[in-house]
Scaffold this active site. Sequence first.
Site, PDB file in Angstrom:
ATOM      1  N   HIS A  22       0.839  -1.837 -29.861  1.00 37.78           N
ATOM      2  CA  HIS A  22       0.273  -2.282 -31.129  1.00 37.78           C
ATOM      3  C   HIS A  22       1.410  -2.364 -32.124  1.00 37.78           C
ATOM      4  O   HIS A  22       1.994  -1.347 -32.497  1.00 37.78           O
ATOM      5  CB  HIS A  22      -0.821  -1.348 -31.632  1.00 37.78           C
ATOM      6  CG  HIS A  22      -1.465  -1.874 -32.866  1.00 37.78           C
ATOM      7  ND1 HIS A  22      -1.598  -1.134 -34.008  1.00 37.78           N
ATOM      8  CD2 HIS A  22      -1.985  -3.100 -33.151  1.00 37.78           C
ATOM      9  CE1 HIS A  22      -2.181  -1.870 -34.942  1.00 37.78           C
ATOM     10  NE2 HIS A  22      -2.423  -3.071 -34.438  1.00 37.78           N
ATOM     11  N   ASP A  24       3.000  -3.569 -35.806  1.00 38.57           N
ATOM     12  CA  ASP A  24       2.872  -3.964 -37.209  1.00 38.57           C
ATOM     13  C   ASP A  24       4.257  -4.427 -37.626  1.00 38.57           C
ATOM     14  O   ASP A  24       5.239  -3.709 -37.394  1.00 38.57           O
ATOM     15  CB  ASP A  24       2.430  -2.789 -38.083  1.00 38.57           C
ATOM     16  CG  ASP A  24       1.050  -2.275 -37.713  1.00 38.57           C
ATOM     17  OD1 ASP A  24       0.191  -3.097 -37.360  1.00 38.57           O
ATOM     18  OD2 ASP A  24       0.835  -1.051 -37.779  1.00 38.57           O
ATOM     19  N   LEU A  53      17.731   0.769 -34.792  1.00 38.30           N
ATOM     20  CA  LEU A  53      17.962  -0.668 -34.709  1.00 38.30           C
ATOM     21  C   LEU A  53      17.453  -1.178 -33.373  1.00 38.30           C
ATOM     22  O   LEU A  53      17.586  -0.504 -32.348  1.00 38.30           O
ATOM     23  CB  LEU A  53      19.448  -0.983 -34.841  1.00 38.30           C
ATOM     24  CG  LEU A  53      20.076  -0.687 -36.200  1.00 38.30           C
ATOM     25  CD1 LEU A  53      21.577  -0.954 -36.139  1.00 38.30           C
ATOM     26  CD2 LEU A  53      19.429  -1.523 -37.293  1.00 38.30           C
ATOM     27  N   GLN A  88      12.464  -0.487 -27.186  1.00 35.23           N
ATOM     28  CA  GLN A  88      13.572  -1.062 -27.950  1.00 35.23           C
ATOM     29  C   GLN A  88      14.041  -2.380 -27.336  1.00 35.23           C
ATOM     30  O   GLN A  88      14.241  -3.369 -28.043  1.00 35.23           O
ATOM     31  CB  GLN A  88      14.726  -0.061 -28.012  1.00 35.23           C
ATOM     32  CG  GLN A  88      15.894  -0.535 -28.855  1.00 35.23           C
ATOM     33  CD  GLN A  88      17.045   0.451 -28.828  1.00 35.23           C
ATOM     34  OE1 GLN A  88      17.403   0.961 -27.764  1.00 35.23           O
ATOM     35  NE2 GLN A  88      17.614   0.718 -29.987  1.00 35.23           N
TER      36      GLN A  88
END
Length: 170
Positions: A22, A24, A53, A88
């Site tokens: 999920h 955002d 990062l 990532q």
Amino acid sequence: MAKITKVQVGEALVGDGNEVAHIDLIIGPRGSPAETAFCNGLVNNKHGFTSLLAVIAPNLPCKPNTLMFNKVTINDARQAVQMFGPAQHGVAMAVQDAVAEGIIPADEADDLYVLVGVFIHWEAADDAKIQKYNYEATKLSIQRAVNGEPKASVVTEQRKSATHPFAANA
């Protein structure tokens, strides 16, 4: 003329089980609140909440500069490795593929900032699914943000027929 001239918001849920992703997402240009949030987020880590990062590989961060942050507390090393590994990589590849495919204009990429909230369930176990679902959800979130979707009229129209998978009456 620039395509992304203001802060835009995207959201997407992809996958199933404990590996569900999920996302955002916020994207915005240099000088916008997105840049401010990026800088603040990078230097304001809290216990259990770490920003990082998005990198394709060590020493190869994606462009636009992208900051990931966890949406639930990271409780153990396994969950941290899932955030700093498959999630990532999936997020970074989605951002860079969005540039390669023209969703994010390549000539704007060096002057944009992306912030990605990532959900890693505390019982997630399948790293391949974590990577795949976070890639798909991030890319969809970017598309929605850049295109200003969904429009308020669509949300209003679908508000009573749409179902939330985690709602009390789901």
